[in-house]
Scaffold this motif. Structure first.
Motif, PDB file in Angstrom:
ATOM      1  N   ASP A 157       0.829  -1.208   0.000  1.00 59.08           N
ATOM      2  CA  ASP A 157       0.000   0.000   0.000  1.00 59.08           C
ATOM      3  C   ASP A 157       0.863   1.258   0.000  1.00 59.08           C
ATOM      4  N   VAL A 158       1.902   1.269   0.820  1.00 55.28           N
ATOM      5  CA  VAL A 158       2.801   2.429   0.866  1.00 55.28           C
ATOM      6  C   VAL A 158       3.520   2.595  -0.464  1.00 55.28           C
ATOM      7  N   ARG A 159       3.972   1.496  -1.070  1.00 56.30           N
ATOM      8  CA  ARG A 159       4.628   1.573  -2.383  1.00 56.30           C
ATOM      9  C   ARG A 159       3.681   2.181  -3.418  1.00 56.30           C
ATOM     10  N   PHE A 160       2.426   1.734  -3.412  1.00 57.87           N
ATOM     11  CA  PHE A 160       1.424   2.274  -4.335  1.00 57.87           C
ATOM     12  C   PHE A 160       1.232   3.775  -4.100  1.00 57.87           C
ATOM     13  N   LEU A 161       1.043   4.178  -2.862  1.00 57.12           N
ATOM     14  CA  LEU A 161       0.799   5.588  -2.551  1.00 57.12           C
ATOM     15  C   LEU A 161       2.022   6.454  -2.805  1.00 57.12           C
ATOM     16  N   THR A 162       3.210   5.918  -2.545  1.00 52.38           N
ATOM     17  CA  THR A 162       4.435   6.679  -2.785  1.00 52.38           C
ATOM     18  C   THR A 162       4.538   7.109  -4.249  1.00 52.38           C
ATOM     19  N   HIS A 163       4.062   6.263  -5.147  1.00 52.56           N
ATOM     20  CA  HIS A 163       4.152   6.548  -6.580  1.00 52.56           C
ATOM     21  C   HIS A 163       2.872   7.131  -7.167  1.00 52.56           C
ATOM     22  N   ALA A 164       1.815   7.218  -6.393  1.00 51.45           N
ATOM     23  CA  ALA A 164       0.507   7.598  -6.927  1.00 51.45           C
ATOM     24  C   ALA A 164       0.503   8.966  -7.614  1.00 51.45           C
ATOM     25  N   ALA A 165       1.063   9.987  -6.982  1.00 53.21           N
ATOM     26  CA  ALA A 165       1.020  11.325  -7.573  1.00 53.21           C
ATOM     27  C   ALA A 165       1.728  11.360  -8.926  1.00 53.21           C
ATOM     28  N   ASP A 166       2.920  10.773  -9.004  1.00 53.84           N
ATOM     29  CA  ASP A 166       3.648  10.741 -10.278  1.00 53.84           C
ATOM     30  C   ASP A 166       2.928   9.875 -11.312  1.00 53.84           C
ATOM     31  N   ASP A 167       2.389   8.745 -10.867  1.00 55.80           N
ATOM     32  CA  ASP A 167       1.665   7.866 -11.787  1.00 55.80           C
ATOM     33  C   ASP A 167       0.419   8.552 -12.349  1.00 55.80           C
ATOM     34  N   ILE A 168      -0.312   9.250 -11.505  1.00 56.76           N
ATOM     35  CA  ILE A 168      -1.519   9.948 -11.970  1.00 56.76           C
ATOM     36  C   ILE A 168      -1.150  11.046 -12.952  1.00 56.76           C
ATOM     37  N   GLN A 169      -0.089  11.807 -12.660  1.00 52.32           N
ATOM     38  CA  GLN A 169       0.331  12.852 -13.597  1.00 52.32           C
ATOM     39  C   GLN A 169       0.725  12.244 -14.936  1.00 52.32           C
ATOM     40  N   TYR A 170       1.442  11.143 -14.919  1.00 52.63           N
ATOM     41  CA  TYR A 170       1.823  10.455 -16.148  1.00 52.63           C
ATOM     42  C   TYR A 170       0.581  10.040 -16.941  1.00 52.63           C
ATOM     43  N   LEU A 171      -0.378   9.430 -16.261  1.00 48.35           N
ATOM     44  CA  LEU A 171      -1.591   8.979 -16.948  1.00 48.35           C
ATOM     45  C   LEU A 171      -2.404  10.148 -17.496  1.00 48.35           C
ATOM     46  N   LEU A 172      -2.494  11.243 -16.750  1.00 45.28           N
ATOM     47  CA  LEU A 172      -3.210  12.421 -17.250  1.00 45.28           C
ATOM     48  C   LEU A 172      -2.507  12.987 -18.487  1.00 45.28           C
TER      49      LEU A 172
END
Length: 73
Positions: free
Chosen positions: A48-63
């Motif tokens: 869960d922490v690994r997912f959240l640690t990358h979430a902001a960058d991953d969401i920006q990439y997907l957007l």
């Protein structure tokens, strides 16, 4: 742009700025070292922490990818 995409963008822009980090298992920090989340110590915490640690960058990439796809259409 759909309402859902606009809502995702708004939440992303309002979130604490990254990069986020996890210096210790179960702890999630923002770029200033402020605690964003503390997990309870179960086996799932690391994932869960690994997912959240990358979430902001991953969401920006997907957007960004979505914007490129829509621009090419």
């Amino acid at each position: 742009m759909t309402d859902r995409i606009a809502e995702i963008q708004a939440r992303h822009q309002a979130a604490s700025r990254g990069p986020w980090s996890s210096p210790k298992p179960g702890i999630l920090l923002d770029a200033n070292g402020n605690t964003l989340a503390v997990f309870g110590g179960c086996a799932q915490d690391e994932d869960d922490v690994r997912f959240l640690t990358h979430a902001a960058d991953d969401i920006q990439y997907l957007l960004n990818q979505l914007a490129r796809t829509q621009a090419a259409s």
